[in-house]
Enzyme design. Structure first.
Site, PDB file in Angstrom:
ATOM      1  CE  LYS A 113      18.722  41.598  15.122  1.00 53.25           C
ATOM      2  NZ  LYS A 113      17.868  40.425  14.859  1.00 53.25           N
ATOM      3  CB  SER A 159      17.517  40.236  11.001  1.00 55.45           C
ATOM      4  OG  SER A 159      17.054  39.803  12.257  1.00 55.45           O
ATOM      5  CB  SER A 168      16.879  36.715  12.970  1.00 57.55           C
ATOM      6  OG  SER A 168      16.329  37.182  11.773  1.00 57.55           O
TER       7      SER A 168
HETATM    8  N1  GLN Z   1      14.382  36.111   7.693  1.00 56.26           N
HETATM    9  C1  GLN Z   1      13.152  36.101   8.415  1.00 56.26           C
HETATM   10  C2  GLN Z   1      12.371  37.362   8.127  1.00 56.26           C
HETATM   11  O1  GLN Z   1      12.831  38.160   7.369  1.00 56.26           O
HETATM   12  C3  GLN Z   1      13.411  35.971   9.885  1.00 56.26           C
HETATM   13  C4  GLN Z   1      13.825  37.230  10.507  1.00 56.26           C
HETATM   14  C5  GLN Z   1      14.011  37.114  11.982  1.00 56.26           C
HETATM   15  O2  GLN Z   1      14.094  36.041  12.554  1.00 56.26           O
HETATM   16  N2  GLN Z   1      14.026  38.260  12.631  1.00 56.26           N
HETATM   17  O3  GLN Z   1      11.314  37.567   8.637  1.00 56.26           O
END
Ligand code: GLN
Length: 454
Positions: free
Chosen positions: A60, A135, A159
């Site tokens: 990532k 994400s 995410s």
């Molecule tokens: N969707 C959540 C956010 O936007 C979690 C994102 C994540 O786990 N990095 O914060």
């Protein structure tokens, strides 16, 4: 099989499908081939091999890689070449896996659909009109599309698990502190964890094994023993006690999702496990708590992107303050700006007690909910997401609906416990995920249940 063949296979597949899937931002072909050659040449000369010897992996793009562009999916870091490797990247190297390239993500890991990437659209391999989740959507899509068998993601509020569910692969968020965050570009430091995304549970355990353990470069990495995760894949769940929170099957959870979880519980019951309904009463405050705390931490962490130290710097500024403002206006996307503003507000002196402090107190209650359940039960089981993957564009103008996607994964980060998503069925041809949550540092039991179910 030679490592060179595995690496070729990976790039060939990327060449065939990534134009459509859009998972990769940067490929590291030259170095990957050179390293594959080195590993192949070593085969005859040694009798001990790394845990992931020759395995292609995608990383990532918020995990720094020395000399290899690391963008965080942001214009701010479009041209950023880190000068060191994250600890997990060093450990991958020690395990002799081959880094294929860097993978798309929501900007600074803020998002649930990959639509917040400033650089590229990533699509769900099961249905190219749908999002892969986020994400770590690129990581899950790359594994689902067969581009790489292993990928690293990061999980602050879901995410890793949410995209794993949307793409029909296995994703684990380790216990907070299990994996070093050194070299992970920080979003919300008290919640972020790096974790493995793979095709099956066994591969997942291999990858976690390779990256786990205390690190002197991260004071929040935990000095606890790393068990042999592979040895927990016994297939035996007899006598295991499962808790199913009623809040996780409540209103808002799609009917087929609910059914798939009940079916999964039947499978586990048939193998000798038992389950009971429990309550995590503070779950309803998790979303609000998470967005206050994660945005507060993000507003501080992202202050470093000022046009001086990293990445983008505006061309149109007359003085220093203008330079800061213009750089940040140009470099950050809307969602990142929204979080910075929310976080700055929640931390401001007049509102600190009402928002940030209150949220910290509620976080303690949420953590206690989990601890209470774990006094009597071995794992908690529920859905990973309330729905399967949604259409690209469907929720972009509705941040609150987007945020609600993580309603079942966020409490796990707030509590700091480990959670996995494993495929558990389909709804209209779209994969669904079963979430299995364990006690602090008990990834072994999480894997044992996931493996028995898989
Ligand atoms: N969707 C959540 C956010 O936007 C979690 C994102 C994540 O786990 N990095 O914060």
């Amino acid at each position: 099989v030679r490592v060179e063949e595995l690496v070729n296979e990976s790039y060939k597949r990327i060449g065939e499908v990534d134009e459509k899937v859009g998972a990769f931002l940067t490929l590291d072909k030259e170095k990957a081939h050179a390293y594959a050659k080195e590993l192949d040449e070593a085969i005859g000369t040694k009798d001990e091999f790394g845990l992931l010897f020759g395995m292609p992996i995608g990383v990532k793009d918020n995990i720094v890689t020395k000399g290899l562009r690391t963008t965080c999916g942001s214009k701010m870091l479009d041209n950023f070449n880190p000068i060191y490797d994250a600890t997990v990247v060093e450990r991958l190297r020690a395990a002799e896996s081959v880094t294929i390239g860097k993978i798309n993500m929501d900007e600074f890991a803020m998002g649930s659909s990959n639509e917040n990437s400033a650089l590229k659209v990533t699509r769900n391999p099961w249905d190219l009109d749908r999002v892969p989740g986020g994400s770590s959507g690129g990581s899950a899509a790359a594994v689902a599309a067969g581009e790489v068998p292993f990928a690293l993601g990061s999980d602050t509020g879901g995410s890793i698990r949410q995209p794993a569910a949307f793409c029909g692969v296995v994703g684990l968020k380790p216990t907070y502190g299990r994996v070093s965050r050194y070299g992970l570009v920080a979003f919300a430091s008290s919640l972020d964890q790096i974790g493995p995304i793979t095709r099956n549970v066994e591969d997942n355990a291999f990858l976690l094994q390779a990256i786990s353990g205390v690190d002197k470069m991260d004071a929040t990495s935990a000095n606890v023993e790393v068990p042999d995760f592979l040895s927990s894949l016994t297939g035996d769940v007899k006598g295991l006690k499962i808790a199913v929170p009623k809040e996780y099957l409540a209103e808002g959870v799609n009917e087929e999702v609910r059914q798939s979880v009940l079916d999964a519980l039947k499978v586990l019951e048939a193998q000798g496990a038992t389950w009971e309904e429990v309550s995590l009463p503070h779950s309803k405050y998790a979303l609000a708590t998470y967005y206050l705390l994660s945005s507060s931490e993000a507003s501080a962490n992202l202050a470093r992107f000022d046009g001086v130290r990293y990445g983008h710097r505006t061309d149109n500024a007359e003085n220093l303050i203008e330079m800061y403002k213009q750089t940040r206006s140009e470099g950050f996307g809307d969602e990142v700006k929204r979080r910075i503003m929310l976080g700055t507000f929640a931390l401001s002196s007049g509102y600190y007690d009402a928002y940030y402090k209150k949220a910290q107190q509620v976080r303690t209650l949420i953590k206690k909910d989990f601890e209470d359940v774990f006094e009597k039960y071995d794992v908690i089981v529920g859905p990973t997401t309330p729905t399967p993957a949604f259409k690209i564009g469907e929720n972009v103008n509705d941040p609150l609906t987007m945020y609600a996607n993580d309603i079942l994964t966020i409490p796990v980060n707030l509590a700091g416990v480990p959670g996995i998503s494993v495929p558990c069925g389909f709804s209209n041809g779209l994969p669904l995920g079963l979430q299995i949550i364990g006690k602090h540092f008990d990834e072994s039991t999480v894997y044992r249940v996931a493996h028995a179910f898989e």
